[in-house]
Design a protein around this motif. Structure first.
Motif, short mmCIF file in Angstrom:
data_model
loop_
_atom_site.label_atom_id
_atom_site.label_comp_id
_atom_site.label_asym_id
_atom_site.label_seq_id
_atom_site.Cartn_x
_atom_site.Cartn_y
_atom_site.Cartn_z
N ILE A 317 0.81 -1.22 0.00
CA ILE A 317 0.00 0.00 0.00
C ILE A 317 0.84 1.27 0.00
O ILE A 317 0.30 2.37 0.17
N GLY A 318 2.18 1.14 -0.20
CA GLY A 318 2.98 2.34 -0.43
C GLY A 318 3.98 2.72 0.63
O GLY A 318 4.70 3.70 0.47
N PHE A 319 4.05 2.00 1.75
CA PHE A 319 5.01 2.34 2.80
C PHE A 319 6.45 2.26 2.28
O PHE A 319 6.81 1.32 1.56
N VAL A 466 0.28 8.50 12.30
CA VAL A 466 0.63 8.29 10.89
C VAL A 466 -0.25 9.20 10.03
O VAL A 466 -1.48 9.08 10.03
N ALA A 467 0.38 10.14 9.33
CA ALA A 467 -0.35 10.97 8.36
C ALA A 467 -0.28 10.28 7.00
O ALA A 467 0.73 9.67 6.65
N GLN A 468 -1.36 10.38 6.25
CA GLN A 468 -1.44 9.62 5.00
C GLN A 468 -2.12 10.42 3.90
O GLN A 468 -3.01 11.22 4.14
N ARG A 469 -1.68 10.20 2.66
CA ARG A 469 -2.35 10.71 1.46
C ARG A 469 -2.31 9.61 0.40
O ARG A 469 -1.52 8.67 0.48
N LEU A 470 -3.14 9.76 -0.62
CA LEU A 470 -3.10 8.87 -1.77
C LEU A 470 -2.56 9.64 -2.96
O LEU A 470 -2.99 10.76 -3.23
N ILE A 471 -1.63 9.04 -3.69
CA ILE A 471 -0.99 9.70 -4.82
C ILE A 471 -1.20 8.84 -6.06
O ILE A 471 -1.11 7.61 -5.99
N ARG A 472 -1.52 9.47 -7.19
CA ARG A 472 -1.79 8.72 -8.42
C ARG A 472 -0.51 8.12 -9.01
O ARG A 472 0.55 8.75 -8.96
N VAL A 473 -0.65 6.94 -9.58
CA VAL A 473 0.48 6.21 -10.15
C VAL A 473 0.46 6.36 -11.67
O VAL A 473 -0.61 6.30 -12.29
N ILE A 474 1.63 6.55 -12.28
CA ILE A 474 1.72 6.70 -13.73
C ILE A 474 1.23 5.42 -14.41
O ILE A 474 1.57 4.31 -14.01
N CYS A 475 0.43 5.59 -15.46
CA CYS A 475 -0.10 4.46 -16.22
C CYS A 475 1.06 3.68 -16.86
O CYS A 475 1.89 4.26 -17.57
N TYR A 520 -2.53 8.50 -15.73
CA TYR A 520 -2.43 7.83 -14.42
C TYR A 520 -3.39 6.65 -14.38
O TYR A 520 -4.48 6.68 -14.97
N ARG A 521 -2.99 5.62 -13.65
CA ARG A 521 -3.89 4.49 -13.43
C ARG A 521 -3.60 3.87 -12.07
O ARG A 521 -2.54 3.30 -11.86
N GLY A 522 -4.55 4.02 -11.16
CA GLY A 522 -4.38 3.51 -9.81
C GLY A 522 -3.73 4.52 -8.88
O GLY A 522 -3.23 5.56 -9.32
N ARG A 523 -3.78 4.21 -7.57
CA ARG A 523 -3.17 5.08 -6.55
C ARG A 523 -2.42 4.24 -5.53
O ARG A 523 -2.68 3.06 -5.37
N MET A 524 -1.50 4.88 -4.83
CA MET A 524 -0.83 4.24 -3.70
C MET A 524 -0.70 5.25 -2.57
O MET A 524 -0.79 6.46 -2.79
N THR A 574 5.36 8.18 -9.81
CA THR A 574 4.38 9.24 -10.01
C THR A 574 5.09 10.45 -10.63
O THR A 574 6.27 10.37 -10.99
N THR A 575 4.36 11.56 -10.78
CA THR A 575 4.89 12.73 -11.47
C THR A 575 5.09 13.91 -10.52
O THR A 575 4.53 13.93 -9.41
#
Length: 586
Positions: A317-319, A466-475, A520-524, A574-575
């Motif tokens: 999940i991105g850790f 724990v602070a968290q955000r979701l960031i888009r992943v490059i397609c 972008y496609r999906g997030r982490m 990501t970008t």
């Protein structure tokens, strides 16, 4: 220009702009004073007001601004078609947000038409994202917006006939069955359902819902305006406009949604909350429905809860590796409070469910109270909060302590009462997980102080925030690499030790059918983990400021959200644009 209506083309330099126009003799001091007075009341741009009042034509204003800014003025209606390879240099989201459009690419220089050529932040972002030198020209704001809609296909175009035609062409794909748990709608439901599954309104509503599920949208927005109805899907954290039925079908569509979620269709004055359980051809999906009365009708927002897309592995999940090591150490503590923070839609629930799934063992009694229970996990006792009958977070948590729990999860700490019961649970040997709404991890301590929690209780119980955000992943289908000067990334916080070469290779998505041309496609997730150390406890007891807590956490090795996002950029996950959209400067 063909369009004679006033169009905004002014910059955000208001009074200075007016003074320059007076000095050049374009307008009189009286006209400026009159327009500034209107601007104070309306907040509109000065240039737009001057054009609207007829004191200056838009062409004159644009030409004047171009001379003052040292750029050229361009009429977009005269340049012909813009090639697709040039349009792909700038993502649609950035073009819309900053009101700009790429028009020419020559010798590694990208020419951008902007309504505000003095927007240096947009220019810096463009240079970083594209890797090109940027040249600007000034153009009419409305002409730019028309071009964005034309080339990026951002405006909903389909009429009711087109929607019904599409429905007929893909009848099996849009078939949706409502799974009824309890019938609470009475005669209203019977009357509307008697119209049959072929009723146009039912087909339209089914299409809106099924398209959202196929697009993997997290939310569906049905928004009524004075002369239109707008449908938007939130896909990978960003809202996208969709084809919408005509305004005259607004009430029927909203009534159909309320019937599906077993709400009172006669009540149009008060907010209502409900739930829809749907079965499509592929899977079952839950939707959380919120109806809110607005000026021109009821706005409906539906949160799509698709358990098939839930990832319950903490490693996926991105850790970051060092952050994950700290997190996994503390979630196995015998007692204490662990808080996950972030705004709505930042993935807090996914992190909590993944954590509970990891800790779920036959010898452990895990109990949760949630509003609502978003995903059901076998082996965990999950309780739905019902504030209307007195089953609040605080009341449920109080009852949990008589149920012999080992681990307790509270959906959210919203008030002092819930916070105090959670603290008591932690002090009596339980491990408590919960969420808060804060901007970063150190702000969690300040938020608890604001609630009235004493510092000695915070230091005795909280073991991690724990602070968290979701960031888009490059397609992955349309990813392409490009190079930028490393110095450009130093400004964003990249350490000189991380990249020692003069240039660094980044990546971006060109846009393709698989990612709906977004790139972008999906997030982490990106995570900022604050450990409760002796130094932190000392500062909390002294009621130190959030900035002091942040400085201390950085000294002890905490990675901020911006630092983690920057790592994802350098790793070509990501970008730069996405990093700037999601995270704030440290």
């Amino acid at each position: 220009m063909a369009d004679s209506s006033p169009r905004s083309a002014s910059l955000g330099i208001s009074k200075r702009l007016g003074e320059m126009l007076v000095e050049s003799g374009v307008i009189t001091p009286e006209q400026l004073a009159d327009t500034l007075e209107i601007q104070k009341k309306t907040g509109a741009k000065l240039g737009a007001l001057l054009v609207e009042k007829g004191y200056i034509s838009e062409e004159m204003l644009l030409a004047f601004l171009a001379r003052q800014c040292g750029v050229s003025y361009l009429d977009l209606s005269e340049i012909g078609e813009i090639p697709s390879e040039i349009l792909q240099c700038v993502p649609p989201s950035l073009a819309q947000h900053q009101t700009l459009i790429p028009i020419r690419l020559q010798n590694n220089t990208l020419t951008i038409a902007m309504a505000d050529p003095l927007n240096v932040f947009a220019l810096d972002d463009l240079k970083l994202m594209t890797g090109y030198e940027i040249k600007t020209v000034i153009a009419s704001e409305s002409e730019i917006r028309k071009s964005i809609e034309k080339y990026y296909n951002t405006s909903p175009k389909a009429s009711l006939d087109e929607i019904l035609k599409e429905t007929a062409a893909s009848e099996t794909d849009t078939q949706i069955d409502v799974i009824k748990e309890e019938a609470q709608g009475g005669a209203d439901i019977i009357a509307l359902e008697a119209e049959g599954e072929d009723a146009p309104i039912i087909k339209i509503t089914n299409l809106i819902l099924s398209n959202a599920i196929k697009a993997k949208a997290s939310d569906i927005h049905v928004e009524p305006y004075e002369k239109s109805l707008r449908i938007r899907y939130r896909i990978d954290g960003v809202l996208h406009a969709q084809p919408a039925p005509p305004k005259k079908f607004q009430n029927a569509v909203i009534s159909r949604i309320k019937i599906m979620s077993q709400l009172d269709i006669a009540e149009k004055r008060l907010p209502q909350d409900g739930r829809i359980k749907l079965r499509t051809a592929q899977k079952e999906v839950d939707m959380r429905v919120s109806v809110l009365p607005c000026a021109f009708g009821e706005k409906v927002v539906m949160r799509v809860l698709d358990s098939s897309g839930l990832r319950l592995d903490l490693n996926c999940i991105g850790f970051e590796p060092e952050t994950l090591a700290v997190y996994q150490k503390h979630i196995r503590a015998p007692h204490g409070i662990i808080l996950i923070t972030g705004p709505t839609g930042s993935g807090k629930s996914t992190t909590l469910y993944s954590t509970l799934f990891t800790l779920n063992q036959p010898d452990t009694n895990i109990m949760t109270i949630e509003d609502p229970v978003e995903y059901v996990i076998e082996g965990i006792n999950q309780v739905q909060a019902r504030p209307d009958i007195g089953l609040t977070f605080a009341a449920g948590l109080r009852s949990f302590l008589r149920q012999d729990p080992d681990i307790v999860m509270v959906g959210e700490i919203r008030d002092k009462e819930t916070a105090e019961i959670a603290i008591n649970a932690a002090l009596t040997g339980h491990l408590v997980f919960s969420t808060l709404h804060t901007n970063d991890a150190p702000s969690t301590i300040t938020r608890l102080n604001n609630m009235g929690v004493e510092p000695f209780l915070t230091t005795s119980t909280v073991i991690m925030a724990v602070a968290q955000r979701l960031i888009r992943v490059i397609c992955k289908n349309c990813v392409e690499p490009y190079e930028v000067e490393t110095e450009q990334l130093w400004k964003l916080g990249l350490s000189k030790d991380q990249v020692k070469s003069k240039k660094v290779q980044l990546a971006r998505g060109r846009g393709c059918d698989q990612c709906a041309q977004t790139g972008y496609r999906g997030r982490m997730g990106i995570h900022e983990v604050l450990e409760m150390t002796e130094e932190m406890r000392k500062l909390i007891m002294e009621r130190a400021t959030t900035s002091a807590l942040k400085e201390a956490s950085l000294r002890q090795g905490m990675l901020t959200l911006r630092q983690v996002a920057l790592r994802k950029v350098v790793a070509q996950v990501t970008t730069v644009e996405e990093m700037l959209r999601v995270t704030a400067e440290d």
